[in-house]
Scaffold this motif. Structure first.
Motif, short mmCIF file in Angstrom:
data_model
loop_
_atom_site.label_atom_id
_atom_site.label_comp_id
_atom_site.label_asym_id
_atom_site.label_seq_id
_atom_site.Cartn_x
_atom_site.Cartn_y
_atom_site.Cartn_z
N ARG A 896 0.51 -1.08 0.65
CA ARG A 896 -0.05 0.01 0.11
C ARG A 896 0.54 1.50 -0.18
NH1 ARG A 896 -2.36 -3.37 3.51
NH2 ARG A 896 -1.80 -2.56 5.55
N GLN A 897 2.19 1.18 0.85
CA GLN A 897 3.18 2.67 0.65
C GLN A 897 3.29 2.59 -0.76
OE1 GLN A 897 5.53 1.13 3.01
NE2 GLN A 897 4.53 1.66 5.31
N GLN A 898 4.12 1.19 -1.66
CA GLN A 898 4.76 1.85 -2.04
C GLN A 898 3.04 2.29 -3.62
OE1 GLN A 898 7.77 1.60 -3.79
NE2 GLN A 898 7.89 0.06 -5.38
N ILE A 899 2.47 1.35 -3.79
CA ILE A 899 1.27 1.90 -4.22
C ILE A 899 0.80 3.88 -4.40
CG2 ILE A 899 -1.18 2.19 -5.02
CD1 ILE A 899 -0.73 -0.89 -4.55
N ALA A 900 0.80 4.48 -3.01
CA ALA A 900 0.59 5.62 -2.98
C ALA A 900 1.90 5.92 -3.33
CB ALA A 900 0.67 5.54 -1.27
N HIS A 901 2.91 5.67 -3.19
CA HIS A 901 3.90 6.71 -3.59
C HIS A 901 4.28 6.44 -5.50
CE1 HIS A 901 8.06 8.97 -3.54
NE2 HIS A 901 8.40 7.68 -3.42
N GLY A 902 4.26 5.28 -5.38
CA GLY A 902 4.95 5.02 -7.07
C GLY A 902 3.57 5.32 -8.34
N ALA A 903 3.04 5.03 -7.64
CA ALA A 903 1.00 5.06 -8.73
C ALA A 903 0.38 6.06 -8.18
CB ALA A 903 0.49 4.08 -8.21
N SER A 904 0.53 7.01 -7.13
CA SER A 904 -0.09 8.17 -6.42
C SER A 904 -1.62 7.81 -6.35
CB SER A 904 -0.26 9.40 -7.47
OG SER A 904 0.92 9.17 -7.54
N ARG A 905 -1.96 6.06 -6.08
CA ARG A 905 -3.03 5.68 -5.98
C ARG A 905 -3.49 5.73 -4.26
NH1 ARG A 905 -5.46 4.06 -10.42
NH2 ARG A 905 -7.36 3.28 -9.60
N THR A 906 -4.45 5.38 -3.58
CA THR A 906 -4.66 4.52 -2.63
C THR A 906 -4.86 3.91 -2.76
OG1 THR A 906 -5.07 6.84 -1.68
CG2 THR A 906 -6.25 5.01 -0.42
N ALA A 907 -4.81 2.90 -2.10
CA ALA A 907 -5.36 1.30 -1.73
C ALA A 907 -5.40 0.73 -0.53
CB ALA A 907 -3.87 0.22 -2.24
N ARG A 908 -6.34 -0.45 -0.23
CA ARG A 908 -7.55 -0.71 1.08
C ARG A 908 -6.87 -1.91 1.39
NH1 ARG A 908 -12.15 2.76 1.46
NH2 ARG A 908 -12.13 4.80 0.77
N HIS A 909 -6.76 -2.01 2.60
CA HIS A 909 -6.66 -3.51 2.97
C HIS A 909 -7.41 -4.55 2.30
CE1 HIS A 909 -5.73 -7.39 4.97
NE2 HIS A 909 -5.00 -7.06 5.12
N PRO A 910 -8.24 -5.58 2.34
CA PRO A 910 -9.30 -6.15 1.33
C PRO A 910 -10.62 -5.78 2.51
CG PRO A 910 -7.58 -7.16 0.49
CD PRO A 910 -6.90 -6.06 1.71
N VAL A 911 -10.10 -6.19 3.63
CA VAL A 911 -10.78 -6.14 4.55
C VAL A 911 -11.87 -4.82 5.18
CG1 VAL A 911 -10.33 -6.09 7.50
CG2 VAL A 911 -9.44 -7.59 6.47
N GLU A 912 -10.89 -3.86 4.63
CA GLU A 912 -11.52 -2.63 4.61
C GLU A 912 -12.69 -2.54 3.49
OE1 GLU A 912 -8.58 0.86 5.64
OE2 GLU A 912 -7.86 -0.36 4.11
N LEU A 913 -12.41 -3.25 2.74
CA LEU A 913 -13.38 -3.26 1.53
C LEU A 913 -14.87 -3.88 2.46
CD1 LEU A 913 -11.84 -3.66 -1.47
CD2 LEU A 913 -12.47 -1.39 -0.55
N ILE A 914 -14.53 -4.92 2.58
CA ILE A 914 -15.61 -5.50 3.45
C ILE A 914 -16.27 -5.13 4.00
CG2 ILE A 914 -15.98 -8.16 4.45
CD1 ILE A 914 -14.47 -8.32 1.61
N HIS A 915 -15.38 -4.02 5.06
CA HIS A 915 -15.63 -3.69 6.56
C HIS A 915 -17.02 -2.52 5.63
CE1 HIS A 915 -15.97 -0.62 10.07
NE2 HIS A 915 -16.31 -1.73 10.52
N LEU A 916 -17.07 -1.70 4.29
CA LEU A 916 -18.04 -0.88 3.73
C LEU A 916 -19.00 -1.31 3.48
CD1 LEU A 916 -15.09 0.99 1.62
CD2 LEU A 916 -16.12 2.17 3.46
N VAL A 917 -19.20 -2.64 3.26
CA VAL A 917 -20.50 -2.92 2.91
C VAL A 917 -20.99 -3.88 3.96
CG1 VAL A 917 -19.64 -2.81 0.37
CG2 VAL A 917 -19.20 -4.92 1.91
N SER A 918 -20.54 -3.86 4.66
CA SER A 918 -21.31 -4.65 5.99
C SER A 918 -22.44 -4.20 6.53
CB SER A 918 -19.77 -5.67 6.97
OG SER A 918 -19.39 -4.06 8.07
#
Length: 918
Positions: A896-918
């Protein structure tokens, strides 16, 4: 003066002759080893000409090399080895049915480019992800579809070459060479030449039917000319594909079913015996095949059909087999996913067989490349097996039934008295057997050191004399890869294992089965770590194209150090330290290397030994104690976040890289203040150093989801698992941390509870490295058996109806990038499946390799550029191609750190996405 100093200034590329480089290039995937004189890395054809000119003047031999995956010893010799794979790897021109390439271009690389025009290169070796076109030409390689496409010689249009005198003739029009060759061949009786079409032994005198001498170079193993450029013909990609997998009760029964497949115009018929099949079932990355097989077959026959009617012919074959009583089940692999699972295992036959090596008892390549007409294959295999039985040898069987070529590799320990002589006896008997059945001794793997000495006997004196004359014509000074094809030494010379000293015992902190030397020496140089566009292994090789920065290179470097008279001192050498330094400890080699070479653990032990000689650097001490650092940083946040600049300077961190932000609202603090659930099955959630102190929101989401799923969550935040200490070689500290963690997790109040975690590298340390840190400790197996990642538990809860998800992400696309350790130890199937349970969401799992961050690696100033280059190879471009609004999921904090720095995108842990729809 060294050869490197003499030759280096003449090239734009490089020349090396240090001890480690020479050792790394002293072996290939064969049973042989010869230390070269130097290794050159040319950048272009002018470099090659300059090198050959200088070597001719010095009387020094030259040996061209691609990926170094030769099985017969073609690419080892007392010469200047020329590695074309590092720099001369460009596709120069691609136009419809033709491609002009440099010799270091990899087969899959060419096919990816050709696929955009609906084309491909016909010969397809199982090593297509690392085999170079130059190597395939030198070997006259074929592959599984040779019944349809023939061998490499059938697809070579033209070659750019440098001869031993540094001249660069046009092989198609050179009158002097053409006349001289015709003079050698005139009135030559070729009746003794092998009549079976599929062969790569000797020089292809039978293919010189005009003034074009190009066919002579194909299969010549670099003994006649050095190829600097090749124009090859391409073939159209098949309109459709389908595979039938026949299940049989014996190997001979499978072989006997071949003719039914050929009668239906099969594009390939491949055999795999039980020995290799059983090995595939033990591997995480090959588990897909075992899940779809029927019963417990002794052998499988993989039959592939091309064309729009491919699926229909699968059904016809299944009917024909049933009517003839061939086999007991036919698996239909019609969809892409099933075909991929089937082909992945089929192509891994060599590596899986090699994985069954025990010490120096290995399945060796010396009779593995014979071929006979397919209709003679059953009695031939029967007699072949009888010869092995008579000599008390076991073997694994796999290969190409469609063309009568089985790669049968007997297990031999060449360090045992009498085994070398027995091997030679078997080689002689099998060569005679192949000829008696109208076959050949070498059908696609070449002659090299293993088979060249038999050529005079197999081809006859007159034809062999013509081959020697061809060699003298092209290379009168015998400077191009001498001792191969003609005038070869006995096959029992230059054997790798008998020529090495018995290793001196080295006491290690990690437990390696058979010792550290044996763990490194599991590498048999097949080069799977040299692939460049699939899987994870080996990220540093993919970025540098340097042999020493591949798993194979590092393993061989360690073998050299551990074979020395004082291995402890050798592990302290700076040259070795530099070779190991760029290993990201991604652990991909543990699963993707067919032999399971665990370079991450080997590097940890090597670092530990290095520290004992040189002391532990401050940065290693700090990162090895990352939990303490993060805990103190969180306790003093936000003030601690202001001290980033001096911390960078003190620890040598990259100025470009953002540092994690410490959070004062830590996961342990939040958990202590909330009212915890008191009912349900207890589950222990490991609060790793990052979830606890820099990313507590992920931990909160996990706790709330687990409670919704019916669990009673106990947060374990007392200490570090030891992962960071392991990565820095601080093994005494890591062992103490492991012992303390096991004590907490195996205490009576914790004994029955599942153990779960969010950071794969931390939780999976319990399942992996603890066994090496604390061998024989019964707590290790017990705790490992209870350890499961949070996504696994949530997936079960959803499928059991204990956790229900809403449709808040309906219509959204989720791109998932798995953590390297997760891929290596458990696989990413559960996490991907969890994301697919989100109603209405489309989930795409990237095959983007390692992100390049690797914990502290990407923060360190000297590693920053390489870290970003690795991310830029596949991950960043894949993310750049995603549509706006695409969600990115990544299980690792480093990812997630590398994606934020190298691709300028926010990556979330899969558990966070599950939490969004729970």
């Amino acid at each position: 003066m060294s050869l490197a100093r003499t030759l280096g200034p003449l090239l734009d590329g490089q020349v090396r002759d240090d001890g480690y480089t020479l050792h790394l290039y002293s072996s290939d995937a064969s049973m042989y080893a010869i230390e070269p004189l130097a290794v050159a890395f040319p950048k272009h054809a002018d470099d090659v000409r300059a090198l050959v000119t200088a070597c001719a003047g010095l009387g020094v031999p030259v040996l061209p090399r691609g990926a170094g995956t030769s099985l017969a010893g073609q690419t080892v010799g007392r010469a200047v080895v020329v590695d074309f794979s590092r720099h001369m790897n460009r596709i120069l021109e691609l136009d419809g049915g033709m491609a002009r390439v440099q010799p270091g271009v990899v087969q899959d690389q060419l096919n990816r480019a050709a696929a955009k025009q609906g084309m491909m290169f016909g010969p397809d070796t199982s090593t297509s992800n690392r085999a170079t076109i130059g190597g395939m030409i030198g070997n006259n390689s074929a592959g599984s579809h040779s019944v349809r496409y023939g061998s490499t010689i059938d697809h070579v249009e033209a070659l750019g070459v440098v001869l031993a005198d540094a001249s660069t003739p046009d092989l198609a029009t050179d009158k002097r060479l053409g006349a001289a060759v015709q003079d050698i061949l005139k009135n030559l009786d070729l009746s003794g030449f092998p009549r079976f079409w599929r062969h790569s032994g000797g020089y292809r005198l039978d293919r010189v039917t005009s003034g074009d001498l190009t066919p002579l170079i194909a299969g010549s193993e670099g003994t006649l000319a050095v190829v600097t450029e090749a124009t090859v013909r391409l073939v159209p990609k098949p309109a459709g594909r389908a595979i039938a997998v026949g299940h049989f009760t014996g190997t001979l029964a499978a072989v006997a079913a071949t003719q039914d497949a050929l009668a239906l115009d099969a594009a390939s018929v491949e055999l795999m015996d039980r020995a290799i099949l059983d090995l595939s079932r033990q591997r995480v990355d090959y588990a897909g095949l075992g899940d779809i097989l029927e019963g417990d077959p002794e052998a499988l026959l993989f039959v592939e059909f091309f064309g729009e009617d491919a699926a229909d012919r699968v059904e016809k074959l299944a009917g024909a087999w049933k009517a003839a009583g061939h086999g007991y089940h036919t698996l239909r692999a019609l969809d892409a996913a099933t075909r991929e699972a089937v082909l992945k295992v089929r192509k891994a036959g060599l590596g899986l067989l090699m994985a069954s090596s025990v010490g120096s008892r290995r399945p060796l390549a010396f009779v593995e490349d014979t071929a006979v007409p397919p209709q003679a294959l059953v009695p031939y295999v029967e007699e072949f097996s009888a010869i092995l039985d008579r000599h008390g040898m076991k073997a694994g069987f796999y290969g190409h039934c469609s063309v009568g070529c089985l790669h049968i590799r007997p297990f031999v320990d060449l360090r045992v008295p009498g085994e070398v002589a027995a091997m030679r006896e078997v080689a002689e008997e099998i060569a005679e057997l192949a000829v008696r059945y109208g076959g050949v001794n070498s059908s696609e793997h070449g002659d090299g050191l293993a088979r060249s000495e038999f050529n005079e006997r197999l081809f006859g004196g007159e034809v062999y004399a013509a081959m020697r004359a061809i060699k003298r014509l092209f290379d009168p000074g015998n400077l191009l890869n001498p001792g191969k094809i003609v005038d070869a030494a006995p096959m029992t010379e230059h054997l790798r294992d008998p020529g090495r000293p018995e290793p001196v015992h080295l006491a290690t902190t990690l437990d390696f089965a058979g010792g550290m030397h044996a763990a490194a020496d599991r590498c048999m140089n097949i080069g799977a770590c040299r692939k460049d566009a699939a899987g994870v292994m080996c990220p540093s090789y993919m970025a540098t194209r340097e042999e020493e920065h591949s798993t194979r290179g590092r393993a061989n470097a360690l073998v050299k150090a551990l074979s020395s008279a004082d291995p402890k001192a050798a592990l302290g050498e700076e040259r070795l330290h530099g070779i190991l330094d760029l290993c990201l400890e991604c652990k991909a080699c543990k699963s993707e290397c067919p032999l399971g070479v665990d370079m991450a653990s080997l590097k940890s032990e090597a670092l530990h030994q290095y520290h004992q000689t040189h002391g532990v650097p401050l940065r290693s001490r700090v990162f090895g104690a990352i939990r303490t650092l993060n805990r103190l940083g969180a306790a003093t946040a936000p003030i601690s976040n202001w001290f980033a600049p001096p911390l960078r300077r003190l620890l040598g961190l990259a100025g470009q890289r953002p540092l994690p932000r410490f959070r004062r609202d830590t996961l342990p603090r939040w958990y202590a203040r909330r009212t915890a659930k008191t009912e349900g099955q207890e589950v222990i959630l490991l609060a790793d150093s990052f979830t606890a102190f820099t990313e507590p929101d992920i931990g909160r989401a996990a706790v709330e989801l687990l409670e919704k799923a019916g669990y009673r969550v106990r947060l374990a935040a007392e200490g570090c698992c030891g992962r960071s200490s392991l990565s820095k070689g601080l093994l005494d500290r890591a062992r103490a941390m492991a012992d303390a963690t096991l004590a907490r997790l195996s205490a009576p109040e914790s004994a029955a509870a599942p153990i779960t975690g969010l950071e794969p590298s931390c939780l999976l340390t319990l399942k992996d490295e603890y066994a090496a840190l604390l061998p024989g400790d019964p707590r290790v197996e017990e705790v490992a058996g209870r350890a499961r990642l949070v996504p696994e538990l949530l997936l079960e809860a959803i499928d059991d109806g204990r956790l229900t998800l809403g449709d808040g992400l309906r219509g959204r696309t989720i791109v998932f990038h798995g953590h390297c350790h997760e891929k290596a130890v458990t696989g990413t199937a559960a996490t991907r499946a969890l994301l697919t349970r989100i109603p209405g969401a489309e989930v795409i799992e990237l095959d983007a390799g390692c992100c390049g961050m690797a914990g502290s690696f990407g923060f360190e100033a000297e590693h920053y550029e390489l870290s970003m280059k690795i991310g830029g190879l596949r991950l960043f471009p894949a993310l750049e191609q995603t549509a706006p609004g695409t969600l990115i999921a990544a299980t690792g904090v480093s990812c997630r750190q590398q994606i934020a720095h190298g691709a300028s995108r926010t990556a979330r842990h899969p558990v966070e996405l599950i939490h969004l729809v729970s």
